[in-house]
Motif scaffolding. Structure first.
Motif: not given
Ligand code: HEM
Ligand code: SF4
Ligand code: FES
Lengths: 246, 227
Positions: B117-145
């Motif tokens: 689960l540690g590895l899995h969180f690192y693999d997916f979850w940390v990345h997701e949280i960073t992308e969505k809630y820290i970088d603020g990109d909620m589009t889910g697109l490869i290229d948000p623009n």
């Protein structure tokens, strides 16, 4: 049969113990395990050594006093028998037999193979009874109809002799099988309903105070229990506890 | 009257309830991941939904995190208590005579799953949280623009399985999860007091314990072979 016995010797509750090896010969298959221990003790006494202390009383599988962890199993390798009913024919000529006391911190060793199982008495005293009026106006037994199936299950639970093999066997030293048998024998009967909630709460509470471990449902107790007490009793006790809590 | 609020049995029941929740979660997780094999587009759509739906994000996800933490912390606490209940071990013991390996080693199969689960969180979850809630990109697109760039989820999943070492770690972890569930599934029913139909529960539980982890292993190997 000639055998090698490796027996836990411990002078008293405070001293550290150790396994001591005793060769023994001329053991017959029809002898019980405790008769074999008697022969060993006679030999030790003749040699002027201290005999091995062990618990026993009825020697017919009903009192629950005999114990012993024999070759890694409570009451030895046979199923649904106590140590006093275990026959020597279960062992092979030349075999080494390891004999230890039932181990759990809640069952302190008193001497050699004798352990103090009074924790069970205190659990029983905490709720393993019903209050009935015995002052001469006892109710007729047949005035309370009880379904046969329930009566049978209650009787099965009541066959628990409180030997503690379940605790000795359990990797967690859990007393759940014993306590659940004692809770179930009343929970299944109308006479047990009045005090049902207090009973399960108080007995479980006392079980916890005594320091027994948590059940993880390995099922080892059910296999080693000399009376074949079923794990279903533990499920029933868990239901009784939930009922009493809400 | 009872003096303690949580009896040993009370803790055990909570252990089972968290186990139930985790098993339910596994099933849901497997279903969605299976879409990545069947249809990358559907997988992307569902991932975007799960990743942005407020009920999933702010109700189910916190419950899941709580259940995971509760389950492994309580599992470790119970294990330590159980060890303290017998400090002098048997010189000679034969546990295989009366119980199976899975039931006796829940803590070890659990700890392997925890490491995973540690590895899995690192693999997916940390990345997701960073992308969505820290970088603020909620589009889910490869290229948000670029609205035509497509969702990023399938690509992110797929590229995790290029490295054979990671695939092997995934496989080992899911084998251990299967062992955990071979005991855990039926055990949790017993804990909550269900003993009627226990033969069926045992059979169904064995099937669940094998099919669900095998499904995850299949998905990992499938994507590995795609590269
Ligand atoms: C997706 C992951 C997991 C699932 C689906 C799961 C499921 C279960 C289930 C159903 C049980 C049986 C509960 C019961 O007997 O009442 C259980 C028990 C247990 N789990 Fe897990 N578990 C998971 C992860 C973990 C982790 C990460 C640990 C870390 C230590 C762990 C440690 C334990 C222990 C020690 C037990 C036995 C405790 C007991 O029976 O009282 N589990 N698990
Ligand atoms: S449940 Fe079985 S093993 Fe446990 S004390 Fe009763 S008779 Fe002995
Ligand atoms: S001595 Fe009574 S049960 Fe064995």
């Amino acid at each position: 049969m000639n055998l090698t016995l490796k027996i836990w010797r411990q002078k008293d509750a405070k001293s550290p113990g150790k396994m001591v090896t005793y060769p023994i010969s001329n053991i017959e298959g029809h002898m019980s395990f405790l008769e074999m221990m008697d022969i060993l003790n006679d030999e030790l006494i003749e040699k002027g050594e201290e005999p091995v202390a062990f618990d026993h009383d009825c020697r017919e599988g009903i009192c629950g006093m005999c114990s012993m962890y024999i070759n890694g199993e409570a009451h030895g390798p046979d199923r649904k028998v106590t140590t006093c009913q275990l026959h020597m024919r279960m062992f092979k000529d030349g075999e080494t037999i390891h004999i230890e006391p039932f181990r759990a911190n809640s069952f302190p060793v008193l001497k050699d193979l004798m352990v103090d199982r009074s924790a069970f008495d205190r659990i029983q005293q905490a709720g393993g009874y019903i209050s009935v009026n015995t002052s001469g106006n006892t109710q007729d037994a047949n005035s309370l109809p009880i379904p046969k199936a329930d009566a049978d299950l209650a009787m099965d639970a009541a066959t628990c002799i409180g030997c503690g093999a379940c605790v000795a066997t359990c990797k967690n030293s859990s007393a759940m099988l014993f306590v659940s048998a004692k809770v179930s024998q009343y929970a299944l009967l109308p006479q047990g309903q009045v005090e049902a909630n207090d009973r399960v709460l108080n007995m479980v509470n006392q079980m916890d105070i005594e320091g027994f471990g948590n059940c993880t449902n390995t099922g080892a107790c059910e296999v080693e229990c000399p009376k074949g007490i079923s794990l279903d009793n533990i499920a029933r006790m868990n239901r009784e506890l939930m009922k009493a809590k809400v | 009257m009872s003096k303690s609020k949580f009896t040993t049995i009370g803790r055990k029941i909570l252990m089972a309830l968290s186990g139930f929740f985790l098993m339910f979660f596994l099933l849901q997780h497997l279903t969605i991941n299976m879409l990545s094999v069947i249809s990358p587009d559907t997988f992307n759509e569902v991932s975007q939904f799960m990743g942005t739906n407020p009920v999933v994000q702010f109700a189910l996800q916190p419950v899941l995190i709580f259940a995971v933490f509760f389950h492994f912390i309580m599992g470790i606490v119970l294990e330590l208590q159980n060890r303290r209940a017998r400090t002098v071990k048997y010189a000679y013991n034969k546990p295989s005579a009366n119980s199976n390996w899975m039931s006796r080693n829940m803590i070890y199969s659990g700890l392997v799953v925890l490491a995973f689960l540690g590895l899995h969180f690192y693999d997916f979850w940390v990345h997701e949280i960073t992308e969505k809630y820290i970088d603020g990109d909620m589009t889910g697109l490869i290229d948000p623009n670029n609205p035509n760039s497509g969702y990023r989820y399938y690509d992110e999943l797929s590229e995790k399985f290029i490295d054979p070492i990671r695939v092997i770690i995934y496989i080992i972890s899911f084998v251990l999860l299967a062992l955990h569930l071979l005991h855990g599934f039926q055990s949790s029913f017993q804990s909550v007091g269900v003993s009627k139909g226990k033969n069926f529960i045992k059979k169904f539980g064995n099937a669940f314990a094998i099919v669900v982890p095998a499904g995850f292993i299949f998905i990992a190997i499938f994507h590995f072979l795609q590269h």
